[in-house]
Design a protein around this motif. Structure first.
Motif, PDB file in Angstrom:
ATOM      1  N   TYR A  18       0.836  -1.197   0.000  1.00  0.00           N
ATOM      2  CA  TYR A  18       0.000   0.000   0.000  1.00  0.00           C
ATOM      3  C   TYR A  18       0.876   1.255   0.000  1.00  0.00           C
ATOM      4  O   TYR A  18       0.667   2.167  -0.799  1.00  0.00           O
ATOM      5  N   SER A  19       1.879   1.299   0.882  1.00  0.00           N
ATOM      6  CA  SER A  19       2.796   2.446   0.913  1.00  0.00           C
ATOM      7  C   SER A  19       3.601   2.509  -0.380  1.00  0.00           C
ATOM      8  O   SER A  19       3.763   3.577  -0.966  1.00  0.00           O
ATOM      9  N   SER A  22       1.541   3.734  -3.203  1.00  0.00           N
ATOM     10  CA  SER A  22       1.014   5.079  -2.968  1.00  0.00           C
ATOM     11  C   SER A  22       2.046   6.183  -3.114  1.00  0.00           C
ATOM     12  O   SER A  22       1.743   7.250  -3.633  1.00  0.00           O
ATOM     13  N   PHE A  23       3.299   5.937  -2.631  1.00  0.00           N
ATOM     14  CA  PHE A  23       4.236   7.057  -2.658  1.00  0.00           C
ATOM     15  C   PHE A  23       5.698   6.707  -2.900  1.00  0.00           C
ATOM     16  O   PHE A  23       6.565   7.573  -2.802  1.00  0.00           O
ATOM     17  N   ASN A  58      -8.954   8.832   1.365  1.00  0.00           N
ATOM     18  CA  ASN A  58      -7.852   7.999   0.892  1.00  0.00           C
ATOM     19  C   ASN A  58      -6.547   8.792   0.881  1.00  0.00           C
ATOM     20  O   ASN A  58      -5.502   8.293   1.295  1.00  0.00           O
ATOM     21  N   ARG A  59      -6.615  10.036   0.434  1.00  0.00           N
ATOM     22  CA  ARG A  59      -5.431  10.903   0.402  1.00  0.00           C
ATOM     23  C   ARG A  59      -4.895  11.151   1.814  1.00  0.00           C
ATOM     24  O   ARG A  59      -3.686  11.190   2.029  1.00  0.00           O
ATOM     25  N   ILE A  62      -3.044   8.006   2.959  1.00  0.00           N
ATOM     26  CA  ILE A  62      -1.726   7.950   2.314  1.00  0.00           C
ATOM     27  C   ILE A  62      -0.786   8.966   2.956  1.00  0.00           C
ATOM     28  O   ILE A  62       0.382   8.668   3.216  1.00  0.00           O
TER      29      ILE A  62
END
Length: 135
Positions: A18-19, A22-23, A58-59, A62
């Motif tokens: 997920y991390s 995401s970024f 969601n933002r 994150i």
């Protein structure tokens, strides 16, 4: 030109999908911007940005994960990054290593990573290089 590689070890672990998804591909500045914009928006801030409430939520999740990543890795070297460096740097290779907002000289000798010591305190201790910590 000199063919000296510039490396860093501040990497998001792909085992945290997920991390990672995401970024992991964001720059430091983009990551900080994400954290600031998500934390500064109130419950109606998403309307100004054209996001629905689910997208805004969601933002914020994150942004929380990104903030935790920065807080958990203040030395700018992660366990995953260390392992990536260990496998990426060849024996006797010399490269430039970016960590703690500084550039250092990194090399690998006998399978271990070493940084060239260049500060006065270490010079007083007569150190020329120090091993990069292992986990």
């Amino acid at each position: 030109m000199c063919r000296v590689r510039l490396l860093h070890g501040w990497l998001v672990d792909p085992q945290d999908p997920y991390s990672f998804d995401s970024f992991a591909k964001l720059t430091y500045n983009q990551l900080v911007d994400l954290i600031i914009t998500a934390s500064s928006s109130d419950q109606y801030g998403h309307l100004e940005n054209g996001m629905d409430s689910e997208e805004c939520s969601n933002r914020q999740v994150i942004a929380k994960l990104a903030g935790d990543f920065l807080e958990d890795n203040p030395s700018q070297l992660t366990l995953h990054g260390f392992h990536a460096l260990s496998s990426a740097v060849a024996e006797n290779e010399i490269c430039v290593f970016f960590r703690n907002n500084h550039f250092s000289t990194l090399t690998r000798r006998d399978g271990k990573l070493f940084l060239l010591v260049s500060d006065l305190v270490s010079c007083a201790e007569k150190l020329a290089r120090k091993a990069v910590g292992s986990w």
